[in-house]
Scaffold this active site. Structure first.
Site, mmCIF file in Angstrom:
data_model
loop_
_atom_site.group_PDB
_atom_site.id
_atom_site.type_symbol
_atom_site.label_atom_id
_atom_site.label_comp_id
_atom_site.label_asym_id
_atom_site.label_seq_id
_atom_site.Cartn_x
_atom_site.Cartn_y
_atom_site.Cartn_z
ATOM 1 N N GLY A 1 -43.595 34.359 59.292
ATOM 2 C CA GLY A 1 -44.179 34.297 57.954
ATOM 3 C C GLY A 1 -45.575 34.890 57.962
ATOM 4 N N ALA B 1 -46.940 37.507 56.648
ATOM 5 C CA ALA B 1 -47.516 38.136 55.458
ATOM 6 C C ALA B 1 -48.014 37.120 54.439
ATOM 7 C CB ALA B 1 -46.492 39.060 54.793
ATOM 8 N N GLY B 2 -47.650 35.852 54.630
ATOM 9 C CA GLY B 2 -48.083 34.806 53.706
ATOM 10 C C GLY B 2 -49.538 34.414 53.937
ATOM 11 N N GLY C 1 -44.541 24.298 60.246
ATOM 12 C CA GLY C 1 -45.434 23.813 59.211
ATOM 13 C C GLY C 1 -44.875 24.020 57.819
ATOM 14 N N THR C 2 -43.657 24.540 57.735
ATOM 15 C CA THR C 2 -43.001 24.766 56.445
ATOM 16 C C THR C 2 -42.798 23.443 55.718
ATOM 17 O OG1 THR C 2 -41.831 26.655 57.390
ATOM 18 C CG2 THR C 2 -40.967 25.750 55.338
ATOM 19 N N THR C 3 -43.119 23.402 54.432
ATOM 20 C CA THR C 3 -42.923 22.191 53.642
ATOM 21 C C THR C 3 -41.687 22.327 52.752
ATOM 22 O OG1 THR C 3 -44.431 23.003 51.917
ATOM 23 C CG2 THR C 3 -45.375 21.635 53.668
ATOM 24 N N HIS D 1 -53.750 20.025 43.815
ATOM 25 C CA HIS D 1 -53.621 21.347 44.430
ATOM 26 C C HIS D 1 -53.772 22.429 43.365
ATOM 27 C CE1 HIS D 1 -51.874 19.014 47.737
ATOM 28 N NE2 HIS D 1 -52.131 20.063 48.495
ATOM 29 N N HIS D 2 -53.834 23.659 43.834
ATOM 30 C CA HIS D 2 -53.977 24.824 42.967
ATOM 31 C C HIS D 2 -52.810 24.956 41.992
ATOM 32 C CE1 HIS D 2 -50.957 26.751 45.567
ATOM 33 N NE2 HIS D 2 -51.634 26.209 46.569
ATOM 34 N N LYS E 1 -48.976 25.867 43.077
ATOM 35 C CA LYS E 1 -48.113 25.032 43.921
ATOM 36 C C LYS E 1 -46.892 24.576 43.122
ATOM 37 C CE LYS E 1 -48.224 21.142 47.171
ATOM 38 N NZ LYS E 1 -47.633 21.971 48.254
ATOM 39 N N GLY F 1 -46.338 17.732 50.304
ATOM 40 C CA GLY F 1 -45.830 17.264 51.589
ATOM 41 C C GLY F 1 -46.801 16.316 52.262
#
Length: 242
Positions: free
Chosen positions: A8, A10-11, A74-76, A131-132, A135, A141
């Site tokens: 991941g 490019a994220g 770390g993916t939620t 959060h922003h 999201k 999470g």
């Protein structure tokens, strides 16, 4: 020098990791995104860090197992079936899965568990997060991690005790419930507060994330710790020695 591969890349988190890895004294083994050659990346990495998507998790785990390369996830937004896949992979390789890689957040989780263990259900627990605006999931999470810590300490099931989305005449608060409130707006990286409200007093435990770099730094520390660990499922609490 240990080599860390980024899934991941490019994220936003992938880009932050590309800066945090060399800053911490490690080497970036490479990075991939959808359609990239993960087999090749796994073979040249001492550990993988995955911040891609739940849909990619099964393939990512299969390749990590085949290459015998430990992986930090770390993916939620993971579901029960994803945790089953993680448990299965952890029979073969070291896997660290967390809803938040911030060292401060994981210390907060520890403090919430300790507080909920020592204060009974006369102390109501409410979890508020912001959060922003971009999201897409709620509660976050991290909020769920905090709720799970409190529920575990009180020996209850979070999915049976949580209260969410109160609106209108929702009735009185259920004793022992764990409430959630989710706020969205602006560019907030992540604010989390756990309120323990008793008779005539409150305890408020808060963590404020000011920059995504904290998550990248925590992920690098967790990934480096994972290198050389036996097969099994690990947490950030273990990285901190809690």
């Amino acid at each position: 020098m240990e080599r860390i591969g980024i899934i991941g890349s490019a994220g936003a988190m992938g880009r932050a990791l590309a800066e945090a890895i060399p800053a911490a004294g490690y080497a970036v083994a490479g990075g991939i995104d959808q359609g990239g050659d993960l087999v090749a990346l796994a073979e040249v990495s001492d550990v993988l860090v995955d911040f891609s998507s739940p849909a990619a998790l099964e393939d990512n785990l299969d390749i990590a197992v085949e290459a015998a390369t430990p992986i930090l996830i770390g993916t939620t937004g993971l579901e029960d079936r994803h945790h089953f896949l993680i448990d299965h992979a952890a029979d073969r390789i070291a896997v660290l899965q967390t809803g938040n890689t911030s060292l401060g957040v994981n210390m907060l989780v520890h403090l919430v568990r300790e507080a909920a263990l020592r204060l009974d259900a006369d102390w109501d627990i409410e979890i508020a997060e912001m959060h922003h605006r971009r999201k897409v999931d709620a509660p976050s999470g991290t909020a769920l991690m905090l709720g799970e810590a409190a529920a575990e300490a009180r020996e209850i099931r979070l999915n049976e005790a949580s209260e969410r989305g109160r609106d209108g005449v929702s009735g009185p608060r259920v004793r022992g419930a764990i409430g959630f409130a989710s706020l969205r707006g602006g560019t907030v990286a992540g604010d989390h507060s756990v309120i323990l409200a008793g008779e005539d007093e409150r305890i408020v435990l808060t963590h404020i994330a000011e920059n995504r770099a904290i998550f990248a730094r925590g992920a690098v520390r967790g990934a480096a710790w994972l290198i050389g660990q036996r097969a099994g499922r690990y947490t950030m609490a273990q990285v901190l020695g809690l």
